[in-house]
Scaffold this active site. Structure first.
Site, PDB file in Angstrom:
ATOM      1  N   MET C   1     -49.996 -48.361  44.798  1.00  0.00           N
ATOM      2  CA  MET C   1     -49.001 -48.117  43.758  1.00  0.00           C
ATOM      3  C   MET C   1     -48.873 -46.658  43.401  1.00  0.00           C
ATOM      4  O   MET C   1     -47.971 -46.305  42.666  1.00  0.00           O
ATOM      5  CB  MET C   1     -49.428 -48.872  42.503  1.00  0.00           C
ATOM      6  CG  MET C   1     -48.283 -49.411  41.705  1.00  0.00           C
ATOM      7  SD  MET C   1     -48.976 -50.651  40.596  1.00  0.00           S
ATOM      8  CE  MET C   1     -50.570 -49.900  40.186  1.00  0.00           C
ATOM      9  N   PRO C   2     -49.758 -45.805  43.931  1.00  0.00           N
ATOM     10  CA  PRO C   2     -49.643 -44.392  43.542  1.00  0.00           C
ATOM     11  C   PRO C   2     -48.350 -43.787  44.066  1.00  0.00           C
ATOM     12  O   PRO C   2     -47.723 -44.323  44.986  1.00  0.00           O
ATOM     13  CB  PRO C   2     -50.836 -43.720  44.237  1.00  0.00           C
ATOM     14  CG  PRO C   2     -51.750 -44.816  44.613  1.00  0.00           C
ATOM     15  CD  PRO C   2     -50.898 -46.019  44.838  1.00  0.00           C
ATOM     16  N   TYR C   3     -47.994 -42.676  43.437  1.00  0.00           N
ATOM     17  CA  TYR C   3     -46.823 -41.904  43.865  1.00  0.00           C
ATOM     18  C   TYR C   3     -47.279 -40.469  44.074  1.00  0.00           C
ATOM     19  O   TYR C   3     -47.865 -39.858  43.184  1.00  0.00           O
ATOM     20  CB  TYR C   3     -45.732 -41.964  42.794  1.00  0.00           C
ATOM     21  CG  TYR C   3     -44.596 -41.022  43.051  1.00  0.00           C
ATOM     22  CD1 TYR C   3     -43.580 -41.353  43.952  1.00  0.00           C
ATOM     23  CD2 TYR C   3     -44.523 -39.792  42.409  1.00  0.00           C
ATOM     24  CE1 TYR C   3     -42.543 -40.484  44.210  1.00  0.00           C
ATOM     25  CE2 TYR C   3     -43.477 -38.918  42.663  1.00  0.00           C
ATOM     26  CZ  TYR C   3     -42.494 -39.268  43.564  1.00  0.00           C
ATOM     27  OH  TYR C   3     -41.465 -38.411  43.819  1.00  0.00           O
ATOM     28  N   VAL C  41     -46.407 -44.584  47.663  1.00  0.00           N
ATOM     29  CA  VAL C  41     -45.186 -43.855  48.014  1.00  0.00           C
ATOM     30  C   VAL C  41     -45.492 -42.363  48.104  1.00  0.00           C
ATOM     31  O   VAL C  41     -46.173 -41.811  47.238  1.00  0.00           O
ATOM     32  CB  VAL C  41     -44.092 -44.107  46.949  1.00  0.00           C
ATOM     33  CG1 VAL C  41     -42.867 -43.224  47.206  1.00  0.00           C
ATOM     34  CG2 VAL C  41     -43.695 -45.573  46.931  1.00  0.00           C
TER      35      VAL C  41
END
Lengths: 67, 67, 67, 67, 67, 67
Positions: C1-3, C41
């Site tokens: 879920m990190p960006y 992402v």
């Protein structure tokens, strides 16, 4: 796959309202561009009113002036 | 000279792990692009799970569901 | 879920190198924080040297000076 | 209408200094590009020294070394 | 006063669709938080598929695989 | 070490004006916070008027209306 970042001042934004912002922003990308909600990320940044400026002054100052 | 911004949820990320992220991201830019580490900046944003959404719902809600 | 957002100057960055940056940044989040790569992402912004400044001058000017 | 984001470490930045940053950044856009200050937004992000890296190490570590 | 940044891949996004994203994101801030639309800024970044990664690979590669 | 990001519409911004923005933003950080200009990064993003919205409409539309 889209990434949405919403920056607002930290003035009484409840978890319920944040959940509605996330739901609404995700749905917008689905409705307009047909994006997959499962990989649509929304991040909300709540910014102190001392750290947000508009018109050359902080929101803290503007709130004191009733703006 | 590169600038790297890493956004993650604020779930038990220790200073040691953050130091490793910074070291690793900097090394990546050195290894792949030959960038100068001395001017490579890495900024980590830790975001409350109420403020991070994926799939149209907050991470707070997803964690409660065991996702 | 990190960006992850990587900003670099647009100086001969091939698609192959960009693919390696994306692979490496994703792996970093997996290795250090145990994140799920499927929802990690990475976005690379390539910035014109006229639009990137360090030390108060543009990279365009610095390149001409051999910096 | 411009948007300016200033990221700095959270090391004794007073509200007065933040107000000066906002005033100065807004004026810069007015002076150089003739932008309307009324719709110029400036957001300051103060980042923990554990979360800011340069040269592959955190600012926390660098401060301890007197850098 | 809010600022919304929408990042998407540059795959056939028409001006009409971008106008709808801007209208919808602005309305969302009005509806949920009562924000003033006159000072709500929305910026859309269209990112090349070579520069967007998910699951550790570029969108360019994923599109070729039919993902 | 600060990082400044300036987002503006891409309407006739010359390299000379961009150099002045970079110089001025860097000087601001030196003057107000005593930051080291050598590691102060300024990145300017020029955004198409179709991709910038304010008041719920694109700048393209607003320009046609003489706003």
């Amino acid at each position: 796959m889209p990434y949405v970042n919403i920056k607002i001042t930290n003035e009484d934004v409840t978890p319920e309202k944040k959940a509605l912002l996330i739901k609404g922003a995700t749905q917008l990308l689905v409705d307009i561009l047909g994006k997959n909600p499962a990989t649509t990320v929304v991040v909300i940044d709540e910014v102190d009113t001392d750290n947000w400026g508009i018109g050359g002054e902080t929101v803290t100052v503007r709130r004191k002036q009733g703006k």
